[in-house]
Write a protein that holds these residues in place. Structure first.
Motif, PDB file in Angstrom:
ATOM      1  N   TRP A  98       0.835  -1.207   0.000  1.00 37.11           N
ATOM      2  CA  TRP A  98       0.000   0.000   0.000  1.00 37.11           C
ATOM      3  C   TRP A  98       0.869   1.256   0.000  1.00 37.11           C
ATOM      4  CZ3 TRP A  98      -0.405   4.268   3.045  1.00 37.11           C
ATOM      5  CH2 TRP A  98      -1.517   5.071   2.875  1.00 37.11           C
ATOM      6  N   TRP A  99       1.918   1.253   0.785  1.00 32.41           N
ATOM      7  CA  TRP A  99       2.821   2.412   0.883  1.00 32.41           C
ATOM      8  C   TRP A  99       3.458   2.720  -0.483  1.00 32.41           C
ATOM      9  CZ3 TRP A  99       4.044   5.685   4.915  1.00 32.41           C
ATOM     10  CH2 TRP A  99       5.201   6.467   4.778  1.00 32.41           C
ATOM     11  N   ALA A 100       3.864   1.666  -1.217  1.00 33.95           N
ATOM     12  CA  ALA A 100       4.504   1.874  -2.523  1.00 33.95           C
ATOM     13  C   ALA A 100       3.528   2.422  -3.550  1.00 33.95           C
ATOM     14  CB  ALA A 100       5.104   0.566  -3.021  1.00 33.95           C
ATOM     15  N   SER A 101       2.230   2.093  -3.410  1.00 31.54           N
ATOM     16  CA  SER A 101       1.239   2.590  -4.370  1.00 31.54           C
ATOM     17  C   SER A 101       0.801   4.011  -4.075  1.00 31.54           C
ATOM     18  CB  SER A 101       0.025   1.658  -4.372  1.00 31.54           C
ATOM     19  OG  SER A 101      -0.633   1.674  -3.111  1.00 31.54           O
ATOM     20  N   HIS A 102       1.170   4.579  -2.914  1.00 38.14           N
ATOM     21  CA  HIS A 102       0.727   5.926  -2.543  1.00 38.14           C
ATOM     22  C   HIS A 102       1.881   6.903  -2.339  1.00 38.14           C
ATOM     23  CE1 HIS A 102      -2.916   3.608  -1.695  1.00 38.14           C
ATOM     24  NE2 HIS A 102      -3.595   4.756  -1.652  1.00 38.14           N
ATOM     25  N   ASN A 103       3.130   6.432  -2.519  1.00 33.68           N
ATOM     26  CA  ASN A 103       4.265   7.314  -2.288  1.00 33.68           C
ATOM     27  C   ASN A 103       5.271   7.159  -3.421  1.00 33.68           C
ATOM     28  OD1 ASN A 103       3.925   8.451   0.655  1.00 33.68           O
ATOM     29  ND2 ASN A 103       3.416   6.271   0.792  1.00 33.68           N
ATOM     30  N   HIS A 112      19.032   5.996   4.048  1.00 34.95           N
ATOM     31  CA  HIS A 112      19.729   6.200   2.775  1.00 34.95           C
ATOM     32  C   HIS A 112      19.483   5.068   1.785  1.00 34.95           C
ATOM     33  CE1 HIS A 112      21.763   9.394   4.941  1.00 34.95           C
ATOM     34  NE2 HIS A 112      22.216   8.518   5.833  1.00 34.95           N
ATOM     35  N   ARG A 113      18.353   4.422   1.865  1.00 37.49           N
ATOM     36  CA  ARG A 113      17.982   3.423   0.870  1.00 37.49           C
ATOM     37  C   ARG A 113      17.063   4.056  -0.161  1.00 37.49           C
ATOM     38  NH1 ARG A 113      14.932  -1.165   3.339  1.00 37.49           N
ATOM     39  NH2 ARG A 113      13.994   0.518   4.568  1.00 37.49           N
ATOM     40  N   ARG A 114      17.083   3.532  -1.380  1.00 35.83           N
ATOM     41  CA  ARG A 114      16.227   4.039  -2.443  1.00 35.83           C
ATOM     42  C   ARG A 114      14.982   3.165  -2.530  1.00 35.83           C
ATOM     43  NH1 ARG A 114      16.318   7.819  -6.070  1.00 35.83           N
ATOM     44  NH2 ARG A 114      15.152   7.638  -8.036  1.00 35.83           N
ATOM     45  N   LEU A 115      13.846   3.738  -2.111  1.00 38.21           N
ATOM     46  CA  LEU A 115      12.580   3.033  -2.072  1.00 38.21           C
ATOM     47  C   LEU A 115      11.471   4.064  -1.865  1.00 38.21           C
ATOM     48  CD1 LEU A 115      12.378   1.183   1.366  1.00 38.21           C
ATOM     49  CD2 LEU A 115      13.916   3.035   0.886  1.00 38.21           C
ATOM     50  N   PRO A 116      10.211   3.693  -1.875  1.00 38.77           N
ATOM     51  CA  PRO A 116       9.138   4.681  -1.689  1.00 38.77           C
ATOM     52  C   PRO A 116       9.266   5.416  -0.346  1.00 38.77           C
ATOM     53  CG  PRO A 116       8.237   2.636  -2.560  1.00 38.77           C
ATOM     54  CD  PRO A 116       9.674   2.351  -2.220  1.00 38.77           C
ATOM     55  N   ILE A 117       9.181   6.742  -0.386  1.00 42.13           N
ATOM     56  CA  ILE A 117       9.336   7.547   0.827  1.00 42.13           C
ATOM     57  C   ILE A 117       8.104   8.420   1.011  1.00 42.13           C
ATOM     58  CG2 ILE A 117      11.841   7.589   0.690  1.00 42.13           C
ATOM     59  CD1 ILE A 117      11.641  10.382  -0.507  1.00 42.13           C
ATOM     60  N   GLY A 118       7.855   8.800   2.260  1.00 35.85           N
ATOM     61  CA  GLY A 118       6.714   9.619   2.592  1.00 35.85           C
ATOM     62  C   GLY A 118       7.025  11.112   2.529  1.00 35.85           C
ATOM     63  N   GLU A 119       6.099  11.923   3.083  1.00 32.01           N
ATOM     64  CA  GLU A 119       6.238  13.372   2.997  1.00 32.01           C
ATOM     65  C   GLU A 119       7.417  13.898   3.807  1.00 32.01           C
ATOM     66  OE1 GLU A 119       2.570  15.003   4.238  1.00 32.01           O
ATOM     67  OE2 GLU A 119       1.448  14.311   2.481  1.00 32.01           O
ATOM     68  N   ARG A 120       7.806  13.223   4.845  1.00 31.23           N
ATOM     69  CA  ARG A 120       8.900  13.696   5.691  1.00 31.23           C
ATOM     70  C   ARG A 120      10.252  13.179   5.217  1.00 31.23           C
ATOM     71  NH1 ARG A 120       6.785  13.521  11.834  1.00 31.23           N
ATOM     72  NH2 ARG A 120       8.692  14.755  12.025  1.00 31.23           N
ATOM     73  N   GLY A 121      10.301  12.589   4.010  1.00 31.14           N
ATOM     74  CA  GLY A 121      11.561  12.106   3.463  1.00 31.14           C
ATOM     75  C   GLY A 121      12.048  10.817   4.085  1.00 31.14           C
ATOM     76  N   ALA A 122      11.163  10.098   4.764  1.00 33.06           N
ATOM     77  CA  ALA A 122      11.539   8.847   5.428  1.00 33.06           C
ATOM     78  C   ALA A 122      10.756   7.687   4.828  1.00 33.06           C
ATOM     79  CB  ALA A 122      11.280   8.939   6.925  1.00 33.06           C
ATOM     80  N   CYS A 123      11.382   6.530   4.842  1.00 33.01           N
ATOM     81  CA  CYS A 123      10.701   5.320   4.374  1.00 33.01           C
ATOM     82  C   CYS A 123       9.788   4.798   5.484  1.00 33.01           C
ATOM     83  CB  CYS A 123      11.713   4.263   3.971  1.00 33.01           C
ATOM     84  SG  CYS A 123      12.722   3.650   5.339  1.00 33.01           S
ATOM     85  N   ARG A 124       9.008   3.790   5.155  1.00 37.00           N
ATOM     86  CA  ARG A 124       8.057   3.264   6.126  1.00 37.00           C
ATOM     87  C   ARG A 124       8.759   2.625   7.312  1.00 37.00           C
ATOM     88  NH1 ARG A 124       5.963  -1.806   6.878  1.00 37.00           N
ATOM     89  NH2 ARG A 124       4.111  -1.803   8.211  1.00 37.00           N
TER      90      ARG A 124
END
Length: 576
Positions: A98-103, A112-124
């Protein structure tokens, strides 16, 4: 010609069977393009999983749960590392999907990993780790939550927040937790196979605090049994691998963990490593005997009541019974033959809806016995022991084998061996082959007796057997014995193995050679040579039953099998 796959190929799904196209190929290294059901000459029963013992075989010796390429293999989420996801879900848990489909995709500011990130620049994962220490009524602090590492979770489960302990009970709670931690050992919840190449590199460059416990024993074994430098280094490397793989605080090693090292080091010496750990008092022998695995494989899927009755019979047959009715333990080879005789019949009864062996009547038992005399004989022997034990333990009401006659097994006709083959084995270039062939050809020993012969059994040209017989060795046997002893002294000058026949595998230890040694190289079996020797003695002695029985240590019934084979006139010498 197949090559050994790399680390990444272990996680690919293996190809399908070349014949059925339904099951996976039995092995991808070495390459076997068929499943066990479609192997030429089969079908063959698939083995149990080498890791967990499950009967649900998939490929490469592993089951559907343990093979990394299986659709049922449980792994970790590629985004949050949560444990409990499948290949069919693209290695993502529900929350990360779900996180990857919305971010959007980006670089996490904290891990410092490359993956879907939220509004605060952090991953889940970073956000969930910060929420774990979030104080009630305050915003999450990502810097503090990720400063000391990230907390992993189980997949598809909400992460529990860590509630602070009351100030007055913190010290007492810690004391209780410390006491519990010292009294209990935490077992592994699940197993992650390490990278074999990284493990070998760490074993070469690193060592933990077990080395001082084992190095002295390794060097002592090397000195006593004449280990080469290569074998000594193999054992030391295997011990270092075990130390790296073991959890912190572990003081004992299970034998199954040592055997599992073959997955990471194909050149490791497993047997010698087990010997060293046993001598050091660090080994827990949890290996399942072969006869136990054979029993489980033959009687898998039976009704619970029938399975319980068979387990009672099997336990008493293997270990005996000190309580009335008492029973001595039987040889595992005998139990295996009886299992082979009764397994198809018991399985057929279960398929017909029979839930318990107490439902078996004498008529049903007789109708179920095979027509072949050899198979029927062992089935009758097996059922006599089975129902006799169950009746003695009041597990059934009546014994259906009572009064049932025992079918005589079909006996083969003994025939003399080819003379040219015997002469070739007697003059073989390998001294072990020539000596073993001469002992059987001249004195008629069995293969088991040949394997058990020790150096101290031969004194002044006379061979003493465990049953008390003393055999003066023939001159051709003595000549080959001298050649073999000279070869042994040159090839293994420091071996401590007391057996007369020593191989490259048994020279560094005290065990006897395998039952195939040296007959595979000789091109003739010990039983064929022994049969030929008995037939010649029958002809030379005129069918003297007592002489043949004493000379070869066999019973009267076995002697009667040889009489009259070469000369019909000897039929009158058969015992009554």
């Amino acid at each position: 010609m197949s090559t050994k796959p790399g680390v990444t190929s272990r996680f690919r799904p293996p190809k399908f069977c070349f014949t059925c196209g339904v099951n996976r190929a039995a092995w991808h290294w070495p390459s076997v393009d068929y499943c066990y059901g479609c192997l030429p000459g089969g079908p063959f029963p698939a083995p149990s999983c080498e890791r967990c013992g499950s009967p649900d075989y998939f490929s490469q010796g592993l089951c559907e749960r343990c093979h990394p390429g299986s659709p049922h293999y449980i792994g970790q989420c590629k985004d949050c590392y949560a444990w409990g996801v499948y290949r069919g879900h693209q290695w993502r848990c529900r929350h990360c999907a779900w996180w990857a489909s919305h971010n959007p995709l980006g670089d996490c500011r904290y891990c410092h990993r490359r993956l879907p990130i939220g509004e605060r620049g952090a991953c889940r994962l970073c956000i969930e780790s910060a929420r774990r220490i979030q104080q009630p009524g305050r915003d999450i602090d990502l810097d503090e939550g990720t400063r000391h590492g990230l907390q992993l979770f189980f997949a598809n489960m909400p992460a529990r927040r860590k509630l602070p302990l009351p100030a007055q009970s913190t010290r007492a709670s810690r004391i209780v937790l410390d006491a519990e931690a010292s009294a209990w050992e935490q077992p592994a919840l699940f197993e992650l196979a390490p990278d074999p190449e990284v493990l070998r590199q760490r074993a070469t460059a690193q060592a933990r605090d077990w080395t001082y416990r084992t190095d002295g024993i390794v060097f002592e074994h090397a000195r006593q049994f004449g280990w080469s430098n290569r074998q000594t280094n193999q054992v030391r490397r295997s011990l270092k691998m075990l130390q790296i793989l073991a959890p912190d605080g572990t003081t004992m090693v299970r034998a199954t963990e040592v055997i599992r090292l073959r997955r990471y080091d194909a050149e490791g010496n497993i047997v010698s490593t087990l010997d060293v750990l046993d001598a050091a008092g660090l080994l827990i022998d949890d290996r399942t005997p072969h006869i136990d695995r054979y029993f489980d494989g033959k009687f898998a899927g039976l009704p619970p009541a029938m399975r319980t009755q068979l387990e009672l019979w099997f336990d008493i047959m293997i270990h005996g019974s000190p309580i009335p009715p008492r029973r001595k333990p039987r040889d595992p080879a005998t139990v295996k033959i009886q299992i082979l005789g009764i397994a198809p019949i018991v399985t057929a009864w279960a398929e017909d809806g029979i839930e318990s062996l107490a439902e078996i009547s004498p008529e049903l038992l007789l109708d179920s016995l095979p027509a072949d005399a050899g198979k029927r004989h062992w089935a009758e022997r097996g059922f006599r022991a089975l129902f006799g034990i169950l009746k003695g333990r009041n597990a059934i009401f009546a014994d259906p084998t009572t009064g049932m006659p025992l079918t005589e097994p079909r006996r083969s006709t003994p025939l003399p061996a080819d003379t040219e083959t015997i002469l070739a084995a007697l003059n073989h270039s390998d001294p072990a082959v020539a000596l073993a062939t001469s002992i059987v050809a001249f004195h008629g020993l069995t293969n088991l007796q040949i394997r058990a012969l020790q150096l101290t059994d031969i004194i002044d040209g006379r061979l003493t057997l465990p049953d008390g017989r003393v055999i003066p060795l023939a001159e051709p046997v003595r000549a080959r014995l001298r050649t073999r002893l000279d070869h042994r002294a040159t090839r293994w000058p420091r071996t401590m193995n007391p057996h007369l026949f020593v191989t490259m595998q048994t020279a560094p230890r005290l065990s006897a050679p395998s039952r195939q040694f040296p007959w595979l190289k000789a091109g003739i079996s010990a039983q064929t040579l022994r049969t030929d020797r008995v037939l010649h003695e029958v002809q030379a002695s005129g069918g003297d039953v007592r002489r043949i029985s004493d000379l070869f240590g066999i019973g009267i019934e076995s002697v009667a099998r040889y009489l009259g084979v070469l000369d019909p006139d000897l039929s009158g010498h058969r015992p009554d």
